[in-house]
Design a protein around this motif. Sequence first.
Motif, mmCIF file in Angstrom:
data_model
loop_
_atom_site.group_PDB
_atom_site.id
_atom_site.type_symbol
_atom_site.label_atom_id
_atom_site.label_comp_id
_atom_site.label_asym_id
_atom_site.label_seq_id
_atom_site.Cartn_x
_atom_site.Cartn_y
_atom_site.Cartn_z
ATOM 1 N N LYS A 57 0.838 -1.214 0.000
ATOM 2 C CA LYS A 57 0.000 0.000 0.000
ATOM 3 C C LYS A 57 0.870 1.260 0.000
ATOM 4 C CE LYS A 57 -2.025 -1.096 3.865
ATOM 5 N NZ LYS A 57 -1.232 -2.308 4.139
ATOM 6 N N THR A 58 1.770 1.357 0.965
ATOM 7 C CA THR A 58 2.629 2.537 1.049
ATOM 8 C C THR A 58 3.564 2.605 -0.149
ATOM 9 O OG1 THR A 58 2.526 2.472 3.467
ATOM 10 C CG2 THR A 58 4.320 3.734 2.485
ATOM 11 N N THR A 59 4.005 1.460 -0.638
ATOM 12 C CA THR A 59 4.863 1.436 -1.818
ATOM 13 C C THR A 59 4.164 2.080 -3.003
ATOM 14 O OG1 THR A 59 5.941 -0.597 -1.064
ATOM 15 C CG2 THR A 59 6.114 -0.061 -3.395
ATOM 16 N N LEU A 60 2.872 1.839 -3.119
ATOM 17 C CA LEU A 60 2.112 2.383 -4.241
ATOM 18 C C LEU A 60 2.174 3.913 -4.250
ATOM 19 C CD1 LEU A 60 0.436 0.936 -6.449
ATOM 20 C CD2 LEU A 60 -1.606 1.596 -5.178
ATOM 21 N N VAL A 61 1.942 4.538 -3.106
ATOM 22 C CA VAL A 61 1.965 6.001 -3.068
ATOM 23 C C VAL A 61 3.391 6.535 -3.150
ATOM 24 C CG1 VAL A 61 -0.211 6.131 -1.822
ATOM 25 C CG2 VAL A 61 1.924 6.019 -0.542
ATOM 26 N N ASN A 62 4.376 5.771 -2.658
ATOM 27 C CA ASN A 62 5.763 6.197 -2.798
ATOM 28 C C ASN A 62 6.188 6.239 -4.254
ATOM 29 O OD1 ASN A 62 6.229 6.581 -0.086
ATOM 30 N ND2 ASN A 62 7.051 4.533 0.262
ATOM 31 N N LEU A 63 5.613 5.349 -5.064
ATOM 32 C CA LEU A 63 5.922 5.366 -6.489
ATOM 33 C C LEU A 63 5.338 6.609 -7.148
ATOM 34 C CD1 LEU A 63 5.367 1.601 -7.436
ATOM 35 C CD2 LEU A 63 7.518 2.782 -6.974
ATOM 36 N N ILE A 64 4.179 7.049 -6.675
ATOM 37 C CA ILE A 64 3.590 8.276 -7.216
ATOM 38 C C ILE A 64 4.502 9.464 -6.913
ATOM 39 C CG2 ILE A 64 1.606 9.826 -7.114
ATOM 40 C CD1 ILE A 64 -0.125 7.454 -6.374
ATOM 41 N N MET A 65 5.072 9.466 -5.718
ATOM 42 C CA MET A 65 5.964 10.563 -5.310
ATOM 43 C C MET A 65 7.346 10.468 -5.967
ATOM 44 S SD MET A 65 4.267 12.358 -2.923
ATOM 45 C CE MET A 65 5.480 13.130 -1.872
ATOM 46 N N ARG A 66 7.614 9.385 -6.669
ATOM 47 C CA ARG A 66 8.923 9.109 -7.263
ATOM 48 C C ARG A 66 10.012 8.994 -6.210
ATOM 49 N NH1 ARG A 66 11.405 11.957 -12.336
ATOM 50 N NH2 ARG A 66 12.829 10.189 -12.061
ATOM 51 N N PHE A 67 9.634 8.462 -5.037
ATOM 52 C CA PHE A 67 10.648 8.125 -4.054
ATOM 53 C C PHE A 67 11.461 6.926 -4.530
ATOM 54 C CE2 PHE A 67 7.933 10.036 -0.437
ATOM 55 C CZ PHE A 67 8.467 11.281 -0.694
ATOM 56 N N TYR A 68 10.854 6.103 -5.343
ATOM 57 C CA TYR A 68 11.507 4.949 -5.941
ATOM 58 C C TYR A 68 11.251 4.988 -7.438
ATOM 59 C CZ TYR A 68 11.458 3.282 -1.108
ATOM 60 O OH TYR A 68 11.614 3.176 0.242
ATOM 61 N N GLU A 69 12.167 4.392 -8.211
ATOM 62 C CA GLU A 69 12.014 4.331 -9.654
ATOM 63 C C GLU A 69 11.423 2.978 -10.048
ATOM 64 O OE1 GLU A 69 12.443 6.876 -11.526
ATOM 65 O OE2 GLU A 69 13.346 8.146 -9.986
ATOM 66 N N LEU A 70 10.595 2.992 -11.077
ATOM 67 C CA LEU A 70 9.906 1.784 -11.514
ATOM 68 C C LEU A 70 10.874 0.827 -12.197
ATOM 69 C CD1 LEU A 70 6.693 3.396 -13.087
ATOM 70 C CD2 LEU A 70 7.032 2.595 -10.740
ATOM 71 N N ASP A 71 10.550 -0.465 -12.094
ATOM 72 C CA ASP A 71 11.295 -1.469 -12.854
ATOM 73 C C ASP A 71 10.723 -1.596 -14.262
ATOM 74 O OD1 ASP A 71 12.821 -1.945 -10.621
ATOM 75 O OD2 ASP A 71 11.563 -3.594 -9.912
ATOM 76 N N ALA A 72 9.435 -1.376 -14.406
ATOM 77 C CA ALA A 72 8.783 -1.460 -15.711
ATOM 78 C C ALA A 72 7.482 -0.680 -15.654
ATOM 79 C CB ALA A 72 8.517 -2.918 -16.098
ATOM 80 N N GLY A 73 6.937 -0.356 -16.839
ATOM 81 C CA GLY A 73 5.699 0.393 -16.907
ATOM 82 C C GLY A 73 5.928 1.876 -16.674
ATOM 83 N N ARG A 74 4.838 2.581 -16.455
ATOM 84 C CA ARG A 74 4.950 4.012 -16.200
ATOM 85 C C ARG A 74 3.740 4.507 -15.427
ATOM 86 N NH1 ARG A 74 3.535 7.972 -21.211
ATOM 87 N NH2 ARG A 74 1.430 7.209 -21.677
ATOM 88 N N ILE A 75 3.918 5.686 -14.773
ATOM 89 C CA ILE A 75 2.840 6.359 -14.057
ATOM 90 C C ILE A 75 2.686 7.737 -14.688
ATOM 91 C CG2 ILE A 75 2.039 7.226 -11.833
ATOM 92 C CD1 ILE A 75 3.803 5.171 -10.482
ATOM 93 N N THR A 76 1.455 8.102 -15.013
ATOM 94 C CA THR A 76 1.212 9.396 -15.647
ATOM 95 C C THR A 76 0.353 10.269 -14.755
ATOM 96 O OG1 THR A 76 -0.762 8.615 -16.826
ATOM 97 C CG2 THR A 76 1.366 8.374 -17.942
ATOM 98 N N LEU A 77 0.609 11.552 -14.817
ATOM 99 C CA LEU A 77 -0.210 12.560 -14.150
ATOM 100 C C LEU A 77 -0.791 13.448 -15.239
ATOM 101 C CD1 LEU A 77 -1.228 14.063 -11.624
ATOM 102 C CD2 LEU A 77 0.916 15.356 -11.639
ATOM 103 N N ASP A 78 -2.098 13.371 -15.397
ATOM 104 C CA ASP A 78 -2.774 14.098 -16.467
ATOM 105 C C ASP A 78 -2.145 13.800 -17.820
ATOM 106 O OD1 ASP A 78 -4.532 15.268 -14.672
ATOM 107 O OD2 ASP A 78 -3.188 16.949 -14.291
ATOM 108 N N GLY A 79 -1.816 12.522 -18.017
ATOM 109 C CA GLY A 79 -1.301 12.074 -19.299
ATOM 110 C C GLY A 79 0.185 12.275 -19.500
ATOM 111 N N VAL A 80 0.881 12.854 -18.543
ATOM 112 C CA VAL A 80 2.314 13.112 -18.663
ATOM 113 C C VAL A 80 3.069 12.120 -17.784
ATOM 114 C CG1 VAL A 80 4.161 14.775 -18.317
ATOM 115 C CG2 VAL A 80 1.947 15.545 -19.177
ATOM 116 N N ASP A 81 4.033 11.433 -18.379
ATOM 117 C CA ASP A 81 4.865 10.494 -17.619
ATOM 118 C C ASP A 81 5.604 11.269 -16.531
ATOM 119 O OD1 ASP A 81 6.632 8.606 -16.661
ATOM 120 O OD2 ASP A 81 7.090 7.777 -18.630
ATOM 121 N N ILE A 82 5.477 10.805 -15.285
ATOM 122 C CA ILE A 82 6.084 11.558 -14.181
ATOM 123 C C ILE A 82 7.606 11.534 -14.248
ATOM 124 C CG2 ILE A 82 4.114 11.209 -12.649
ATOM 125 C CD1 ILE A 82 5.699 9.044 -11.229
#
Length: 654
Positions: A441-466
């Motif tokens: 759960k906490t890992t999920l929100v930490n990924l939004i904050m870019r506290f950690y970098e993804l191994d694969a895939g991407r997260i977008t904010l209003d269509g923009v890759d963070i």
Amino acid sequence: MSAGMPAEKSMNFGPSAKRLVGRLRPQRAKVLLVLLLAVGSVSLAVIGPKILGRATDVIFTGFLGSRLPSGISLQQAIAEARASGDDNRAQLLATAHPTPGVGIDFTDLAHVLLLAVAVYVGASLLSWLQGWLLNDVVQTAVRRLRSDVEDKINRLPLPYFDRQPRGELLSRVTNDIDNIQMSLQQTMSQLLTSLLTVVGVVTMMFVISPVLAVIALVTIPVSMVVTKAIAKRSQGKFIAQWKNTGQLNGQIEEAFSGHELVKVFGRHREVQAEFDRKNEELFQASFGAQFISGIIMPTMMFIGNLNYVAIAVVGGLRVASGSMSLGDVQAFIQYSRQFTQPLTQVASMANLLQSGVASAERVFDLLDAPEQTPDPVHPARPVDEPEWASPRQQGLGRRGRVEFEHVAFSYSPDAPLIEDLSLVAEPGHTIAIVGPTGAGKTTLVNLIMRFYELDAGRITLDGVDITTMRRDDLRGEIGMVLQDTWLFGGTIRDNIAYGRPGASEEQILAAARAAFVDRFVQSLPDGYDTVIDEESSNLSTGQKQLMTIARAFIAEPSLLILDEATSSVDTRTELLVQHAMAALRSNRTSFVIAHRLSTIRDADLILVMDGGRILEQGTHEELLAARGAYYDLYQVQFAQAPGDLDGEVPVPVG
């Protein structure tokens, strides 16, 4: 005196010392000037005894001249001495060159003494200038090192801090840098001066008398052998001393922290007995260590005195034979005394230098740690702007739509956590995340904050890759309230205003009232000017949590993350905060991590996670109707007795 004391040793002394000295390269002009001043100061100080020896020769020559009858020449006096069979006296007169019948030339003596005073004053002045300039060099280098460490910490990724104990990191940033400063300050000054003094004194001793110089140098290997033997015996004693000190401190800390339990169970006698035993062991080890190491200085003084006697006897014989002047012997004795002091200082600097380089290695390890990926040179930013954007959000282009696209992440390559996760958080919606501890759960929100970098895939904010955005731009519009509160030493007003630098008094009060902070602040003697200590011990856990919520209120974020934000407040306050949270979440995308399901019933979307996967998603009513994982969690919290969990019934002891 420090021989035998355990110093932290460096792993690679040479390269680390070279790198540490390299930190002074930007000030190489000042370093060169320090070296020149040291050479000048030591040269004048070394010349001093030779000049004083000249003053002694003036006095001695005048004394000899006053004992000779006036009216005869020096050659006649020498011839009379040889005729009487006193060859030593004849040789002495030939060496001293006295004027028969003439006593001490006080004018010449005054000139020599004034010259000696000028030389020593010059040496002191150059030494003072060297110390002042060296202090500037060292302090500037350490200031730059602190700045580099601070900048480095801001560039380090969060996983680095997860792997490093907090106390260890603080020790490197504070204690190790202070130790480097002390080592550079002391070793550069004393070591440089001592080495130059040794070279200058040895040179002058060989110039005055090679025979006496050899006698003086013979004591060096003797001193080294004796010191090494004593230090070797004291090393084990010092190690035992520090080991017993640590054990005694540990026992005392344990007894003090558990003082109430010791009293409750009546174990104070056993604790006292254990303390007495460890205290006695520390006494024995400390006594042995200090006694053995204390032998070094008397032994060195004894060897030095033997050397003094040998120089005095041989020098006296050479003066009597006319091979040397009395002033040269006096100067040589002074040089022999000066020779042992810098050697002792160099030896005492060994542990300090070793410790300083070891601290430098620890700081360099921090500076060499892999950094987080740099922000893009041309960062992207969302462009769509919502109608409900506040004045502070105008121009930031944040609608708050967050999308996970086939995201994969793991803290360790051999232990995958999140695999192929996809979800969409619509603007203004509240997304609740529930699940057991370690579900991600906490890992999920930490990924939004870019506290950690993804191994694969991407997260977008209003269509923009963070990953195409600057971290500051991303985090600047995200408000976060954690279960673990963090407040700094300062006033309550300052802690609330931390969420928005430059906030007005009206904004601070509005945020405090919205988060129900104003209720307890009004009861404090100093109100919003109440100073919170470093550990916030003058506030309750619930009050600290309310202050962190107020800090999120005043930030007016467009994306809100709440990680068990109300876990530390009482039930009545929780209900009030829930209403405040509802207002705070209005027109904002919110991620709420919760264990108490009663706090997330009104969420637009509930995610049930386990093992990094989303097991279920839907509204509160939909998930209860599905009778899946969420239904089981709900039943555990509200339907079953604590003793019925997983079919396990507690068995009474005894």
